[in-house]
Design an enzyme around this catalytic site. Sequence first.
Site, PDB file in Angstrom:
ATOM      1  N   ARG A 124     -10.398  12.912  35.932  1.00 12.49           N
ATOM      2  CA  ARG A 124     -10.263  13.070  34.484  1.00 12.49           C
ATOM      3  C   ARG A 124      -9.124  12.204  33.976  1.00 12.49           C
ATOM      4  NH1 ARG A 124     -12.667  18.865  33.594  1.00 12.49           N
ATOM      5  NH2 ARG A 124     -14.651  18.052  32.918  1.00 12.49           N
ATOM      6  N   GLN A 129     -13.335   8.642  30.810  1.00 12.84           N
ATOM      7  CA  GLN A 129     -13.890   9.655  29.893  1.00 12.84           C
ATOM      8  C   GLN A 129     -15.379   9.439  29.615  1.00 12.84           C
ATOM      9  OE1 GLN A 129     -11.405  10.016  26.429  1.00 12.84           O
ATOM     10  NE2 GLN A 129      -9.980  11.363  27.480  1.00 12.84           N
ATOM     11  N   ASP A 132     -17.662  10.937  32.321  1.00 10.00           N
ATOM     12  CA  ASP A 132     -17.407  12.331  32.683  1.00 10.00           C
ATOM     13  C   ASP A 132     -18.621  13.220  32.368  1.00 10.00           C
ATOM     14  OD1 ASP A 132     -16.467  14.864  33.038  1.00 10.00           O
ATOM     15  OD2 ASP A 132     -14.624  14.589  31.895  1.00 10.00           O
ATOM     16  N   SER A 135     -18.048  17.018  31.575  1.00 12.47           N
ATOM     17  CA  SER A 135     -17.725  17.275  30.165  1.00 12.47           C
ATOM     18  C   SER A 135     -18.958  17.157  29.287  1.00 12.47           C
ATOM     19  CB  SER A 135     -16.668  16.287  29.661  1.00 12.47           C
ATOM     20  OG  SER A 135     -15.427  16.587  30.226  1.00 12.47           O
ATOM     21  N   TYR A 238      -7.264  21.005  35.756  1.00  9.74           N
ATOM     22  CA  TYR A 238      -8.132  22.145  36.041  1.00  9.74           C
ATOM     23  C   TYR A 238      -7.288  23.402  36.239  1.00  9.74           C
ATOM     24  CZ  TYR A 238     -12.098  19.028  36.897  1.00  9.74           C
ATOM     25  OH  TYR A 238     -13.106  18.122  36.766  1.00  9.74           O
TER      26      TYR A 238
HETATM   27  P1  NAD Z   1     -13.672  24.104  34.090  1.00  8.40           P
HETATM   28  O1  NAD Z   1     -15.115  23.974  33.759  1.00  8.40           O
HETATM   29  O2  NAD Z   1     -13.222  23.804  35.474  1.00  8.40           O
HETATM   30  O3  NAD Z   1     -13.197  25.595  33.723  1.00  8.40           O
HETATM   31  C1  NAD Z   1     -13.462  26.148  32.450  1.00  8.40           C
HETATM   32  C2  NAD Z   1     -12.222  26.818  31.916  1.00  8.40           C
HETATM   33  O4  NAD Z   1     -12.016  28.055  32.603  1.00  8.40           O
HETATM   34  C3  NAD Z   1     -10.926  26.028  32.090  1.00  8.40           C
HETATM   35  O5  NAD Z   1     -10.338  25.830  30.828  1.00  8.40           O
HETATM   36  C4  NAD Z   1     -10.093  26.904  32.991  1.00  8.40           C
HETATM   37  O6  NAD Z   1      -8.702  26.834  32.709  1.00  8.40           O
HETATM   38  C5  NAD Z   1     -10.628  28.292  32.685  1.00  8.40           C
HETATM   39  N1  NAD Z   1     -10.322  29.309  33.697  1.00  8.40           N
HETATM   40  C6  NAD Z   1     -10.347  29.218  35.051  1.00  8.40           C
HETATM   41  N2  NAD Z   1      -9.995  30.392  35.613  1.00  8.40           N
HETATM   42  C7  NAD Z   1      -9.766  31.254  34.577  1.00  8.40           C
HETATM   43  C8  NAD Z   1      -9.365  32.621  34.505  1.00  8.40           C
HETATM   44  N3  NAD Z   1      -9.135  33.343  35.608  1.00  8.40           N
HETATM   45  N4  NAD Z   1      -9.205  33.171  33.281  1.00  8.40           N
HETATM   46  C9  NAD Z   1      -9.445  32.443  32.154  1.00  8.40           C
HETATM   47  N5  NAD Z   1      -9.815  31.163  32.155  1.00  8.40           N
HETATM   48  C10 NAD Z   1      -9.967  30.568  33.362  1.00  8.40           C
HETATM   49  O7  NAD Z   1     -12.786  23.238  33.092  1.00  8.40           O
HETATM   50  P2  NAD Z   1     -13.217  22.007  32.193  1.00  8.40           P
HETATM   51  O8  NAD Z   1     -13.915  22.486  30.997  1.00  8.40           O
HETATM   52  O9  NAD Z   1     -13.935  21.070  33.063  1.00  8.40           O
HETATM   53  O10 NAD Z   1     -11.831  21.382  31.723  1.00  8.40           O
HETATM   54  C11 NAD Z   1     -10.618  21.510  32.429  1.00  8.40           C
HETATM   55  C12 NAD Z   1      -9.532  20.715  31.737  1.00  8.40           C
HETATM   56  O11 NAD Z   1      -9.739  19.325  31.882  1.00  8.40           O
HETATM   57  C13 NAD Z   1      -9.425  20.931  30.247  1.00  8.40           C
HETATM   58  O12 NAD Z   1      -8.066  20.894  29.913  1.00  8.40           O
HETATM   59  C14 NAD Z   1     -10.055  19.735  29.648  1.00  8.40           C
HETATM   60  O13 NAD Z   1      -9.601  19.464  28.327  1.00  8.40           O
HETATM   61  C15 NAD Z   1      -9.585  18.707  30.627  1.00  8.40           C
HETATM   62  N6  NAD Z   1     -10.405  17.510  30.556  1.00  8.40           N
HETATM   63  C16 NAD Z   1      -9.784  16.286  30.532  1.00  8.40           C
HETATM   64  C17 NAD Z   1     -10.548  15.127  30.467  1.00  8.40           C
HETATM   65  C18 NAD Z   1      -9.897  13.777  30.430  1.00  8.40           C
HETATM   66  O14 NAD Z   1      -8.737  13.695  30.189  1.00  8.40           O
HETATM   67  N7  NAD Z   1     -10.646  12.736  30.701  1.00  8.40           N
HETATM   68  C19 NAD Z   1     -11.925  15.216  30.452  1.00  8.40           C
HETATM   69  C20 NAD Z   1     -12.526  16.476  30.480  1.00  8.40           C
HETATM   70  C21 NAD Z   1     -11.755  17.617  30.541  1.00  8.40           C
END
Ligand code: NAD
Length: 379
Positions: A124, A129, A132, A135, A238
């Site tokens: 990430r 991006q 991804d 996402s 993550y």
């Molecule tokens: P994910 O699908 O792995 O998880 C979904 C969400 O569940 C996450 O926000 C995680 O913190 C939450 N979670 C895990 N355990 C939990 C618990 N016990 N209680 C409550 N919530 C819990 O995550 P995702 O949607 O793939 O995204 C993870 C992070 O990566 C986010 O901050 C997102 O903005 C970031 N991201 C960055 C980029 C980039 O910079 N290129 C791209 C995509 C996502």
Amino acid sequence: MSVRICVPRETADGESRVALTPDGAKRLLSDDVSIAIETGAGRAAGFPDAAYEDVGVEVVADAGRLLGEADVVFKVAPPSGDEADGLREGVVLACLLRPHENAALIERLAGGGVTALALELVPRITRAQSMDALSSQSNLAGYKAVLLGANSLGRIFPLLMTAAGTLSPARVLVLGAGVAGLQAIATARRLGADTWGYDIRAAVREEVESLGAKFVDLDEGTGGAGGAAADAETEGGYAKALEEAEQARQRELLAQHVARADVVITTALVPGRRAPVLITDDMVDRMKVGSVVVDLAGEAGGNCSLSAPGETVVERGVTIHAPLNVPGSLPYHASQLLGRNLSALVKPMFGEDGVVVDLDDDVIGPCCVTHAGEVRFGA
Ligand code: NAD
């Protein structure tokens, strides 16, 4: 140089997406790049063979010939064993490979000399991006989860003032505010629900609030023991897995918020591990009759202890959906985004002498799970 990209028809049960749309193909085709798809590959997603032919894609009926001629194979789901065996040595396969669950398949791909790129392992970083796929697909799943919840609820989402009286808005709680969760929050807000979001990554509060939702702060009034741990985030962005005691504390504090909600959407995942259980049997017991849970973590075991992955169950008057492959229920747009992710990942690999696998590249290196006969994942 000349590169041939091939797109087979997906054979996994219920998979209606296709790894490249006609529009995506048009952007990739050039004097040096030819594209072939298997007959009917895009039909279930709304893209007939003729739409591919119109932009210059060859439609091939024989899947064996298609794969045998490929330099690059775009797929959605991991290949079956037979499909893996049909790939020729040196081919680049890019797909959602589910590497944490598919050790035997990965061995098989390595044995066949395939260079396999797992979209789930694309780092990430800003440059990646557009590649991804987690996402792009989660975004659609978050949207669809709200529609599923709304459709099963015996009340409407928005506040409605009528001559016959005022209807109060539904209360929607989204647990896990990553990509899917934030889209669910935005969609529930658009439908007028009183929307709440929660995540263990404290950094998310601002994003939840910027969408007009309220953040559930478990630390409030507990002297900081609530579990919205500021450091529950890895360097990759993550979530970290919580210790069992922390998880129990989190559930206890969340229970009252869950009990008040009409729809709870759960999206919590921890990469490579079983999804955390956020809603226990006891919490479902305390929910209102007629309320709905949409558990988007079904593929990783589910966030609700009563979820039956792939099914809808009604327990104590609460409808619990745990759908699988939710992006696949929006195959037109899911394919469009996935095709663009695959193109963005693979196009920079095309060099003067064909496809170049640069393992020092900061995107290809981390997502390449097999190359030149070696398994690189987990090594
Ligand atoms: P994910 O699908 O792995 O998880 C979904 C969400 O569940 C996450 O926000 C995680 O913190 C939450 N979670 C895990 N355990 C939990 C618990 N016990 N209680 C409550 N919530 C819990 O995550 P995702 O949607 O793939 O995204 C993870 C992070 O990566 C986010 O901050 C997102 O903005 C970031 N991201 C960055 C980029 C980039 O910079 N290129 C791209 C995509 C996502």
